[in-house]
Scaffold this active site. Structure first.
Site, PDB file in Angstrom:
ATOM      1  N   GLU A  17       0.887  -1.171   0.000  1.00 37.14           N
ATOM      2  CA  GLU A  17       0.000   0.000   0.000  1.00 37.14           C
ATOM      3  C   GLU A  17       0.917   1.211   0.000  1.00 37.14           C
ATOM      4  O   GLU A  17       1.527   1.526   1.015  1.00 37.14           O
ATOM      5  CB  GLU A  17      -0.906  -0.033   1.235  1.00 37.14           C
ATOM      6  CG  GLU A  17      -2.052   0.956   1.167  1.00 37.14           C
ATOM      7  CD  GLU A  17      -1.675   2.317   1.701  1.00 37.14           C
ATOM      8  OE1 GLU A  17      -1.354   3.200   0.871  1.00 37.14           O
ATOM      9  OE2 GLU A  17      -1.698   2.508   2.917  1.00 37.14           O
ATOM     10  N   CYS A  60      -2.281   8.958   3.182  1.00 43.83           N
ATOM     11  CA  CYS A  60      -1.874   8.459   1.864  1.00 43.83           C
ATOM     12  C   CYS A  60      -2.946   8.657   0.812  1.00 43.83           C
ATOM     13  O   CYS A  60      -2.637   8.713  -0.382  1.00 43.83           O
ATOM     14  CB  CYS A  60      -1.473   6.988   1.949  1.00 43.83           C
ATOM     15  SG  CYS A  60      -2.792   5.901   2.552  1.00 43.83           S
TER      16      CYS A  60
END
Length: 471
Positions: A217, A251
């Protein structure tokens, strides 16, 4: 705060302990549920300690943001895992087709063994415990390496997990990048890494030695497209939440906004109104999170200095004393108008409360601007016209999408979460994570009588059957 650090040389012994225990006693449904429920109860009881540890690591972080992002999300995910675990563990029947009748087939999810988790600093509990809980649900043992940039939170995690799990089921190791590299290069059965694209490439290279399966990720520049029909007041409110929550250290925060040119300035005004309503004059700013450490603070200041030096409009949406800003690592919400593509803030993931707002002439130009970049981790489209949204979705590939809001696709327990290309590979959360951290074992059950008994020389005896099989 613990000063204990793990020697990378100790990793093989730790992994062997976890693997030996897993091989001797593979977790049953009952054990998995019990582990998850004990983890949930322990975390819920310690939420104030968790929030205090995170805030101390950041210099200041909103307690409410910690409870939402690192408390609520983990508790909700554990509830989802527990509620669906029995069904996910059941074998799934697969049709064999007439050529293999009367055989039957299934896929059976079986645990992999030992799963590694390398978690980041920005949501240090969420991004450690959700993959850990998912690995436990899938029947694995876990080794967790939390971020060295949040040492108090890492110590909290070590204490929490030591109280919940035996040391041969979950191990927490603490150290810097050398330890993370050593763990990535270890013979794990799966590895979940959350962090930057640059470090993700290094993790992938290290994992290649043992062909360790990966869930990466990563990050990138997640765009928000505000279509011409969408109300600006509502767009500004939802963009402000997505961008300024955790001071942009997310993020999947919107990394830049594309908006029709004649409404660009009005959007900036609406964003300023939102900042004033949420944070006032920043004399207290108790609900506003600080930048994690001086290196990140200086990086973000450098982005703004470069933009100003190039004559690009930089609009700070609040004013604070520069000495206080430096002392507290406080960067107020800031807009940058139409920055050139070669500026650092347009080439790199911003990871802070700086929002480029770029004008576009039409939706096709906005889509082309997004397509010119690497595929993003998140995409945000604002429009009440379904056809406009579908035009964007048909042409842009992203890790995940929220329409007419920001961030929320991450928090929906049933949706997989992951990137694509430079923004990541694989996915976790819920069923996607359970499947990724399991081996979907294909099994064919042959019957007492089978046509395959006839598939042997001399083939002339079964010529008619072969002709039927290859028709």
């Amino acid at each position: 705060m613990s000063d204990a650090h793990t020697d990378p040389a100790a990793l093989p012994a730790i992994l062997q302990t976890l693997r030996t225990a897993w091989q001797a006693n593979r977790p049953t449904l009952e054990q998995r549920r019990d582990d998850l429920q004990r983890l949930r109860a322990a975390l819920k009881a310690r939420l104030p300690d968790m929030a205090a540890a995170i805030s101390a690591d950041f210099g200041h972080r909103s307690t409410h943001e910690s409870l939402i992002a690192d408390g609520m999300t983990v508790l909700g995910d554990i509830d989802h895992l527990c509620g669906h675990l029995r069904g996910w563990m059941r074998p799934r029947r697969v049709g064999v087709g007439w050529r293999f009748w009367p055989a039957r087939a299934q896929t059976r999810p079986v645990p992999l063994g030992v799963v590694g988790v390398i978690s980041p600093w920005n949501y240090p509990v969420n991004l450690a415990l959700i993959p850990l809980a998912t690995a436990i649900a899938a029947g694995n043992h876990v080794i967790l390496k939390p971020s060295e940039h949040t040492p108090r939170t890492s110590a909290f995690l070590q204490s929490l997990l030591t109280d919940v799990f035996p040391s041969d089921r979950v191990a927490v190791v603490q150290g810097d990048g050398d330890l993370a590299g050593a763990l990535a290069g270890s013979p794990l059965d799966h590895l979940v890494f959350t962090g930057s694209t640059t470090i993700g490439r290094k993790v992938m290279a290290a994992a290649a030695e043992h062909l360790t399966p990966l869930t990466l990720e990563l990050g990138g520049k997640s765009p928000a497209i505000v279509c011409s029909d969408y109300p600006l007041e509502k767009a500004a409110a939802r963009l402000a939440t997505g961008k300024f929550f955790n001071a942009g250290q997310t993020c999947i925060a919107p990394d830049y906004v594309l908006i029709d040119g004649h409404r660009q300035r009005e959007l900036v005004q609406q964003l300023q109104t939102q900042v004033q309503a949420r944070y006032g004059d920043f004399s207290d700013a108790a609900d506003y999170t600080r930048i994690i450490h001086d290196g990140q603070y200086q990086r973000l200041r450098g982005y703004l200095e470069e933009a100003r030096a190039r004559g690009v409009p930089v609009i700070e949406l609040a004013m604070v004393d520069p000495e206080r800003a430096q002392r507290e690592r406080l960067i107020v919400p800031t807009i940058v108008l139409d920055p050139p593509a070669d500026l650092a803030l347009m080439r790199e993931e911003i990871f802070g409360p700086i929002l480029p707002v770029c004008a576009y002439p039409d939706l096709d130009a906005a889509i082309a601007a997004v397509q010119s970049r690497d595929r993003p981790l998140a995409l945000y489209v604002f429009s009440h016209e379904r056809m406009q949204v579908e035009r964007v979705l048909a042409q842009v590939v992203a890790g995940g999408v929220t329409v007419n809001d920001t961030l929320l696709h991450f928090a929906v327990n049933g949706l997989p979460f992951g990137g694509v290309g430079p923004s990541g590979m694989g996915a976790y959360h819920a069923r996607a994570g359970f499947d990724a951290m399991s081996k979907q074992l294909p099994i064919l059950w042959q019957s007492r009588w089978a046509a395959s008994d006839l598939l042997k020389p001399p083939y002339s005896k079964i010529a008619v059957m072969l002709k039927a099989m290859v028709r």
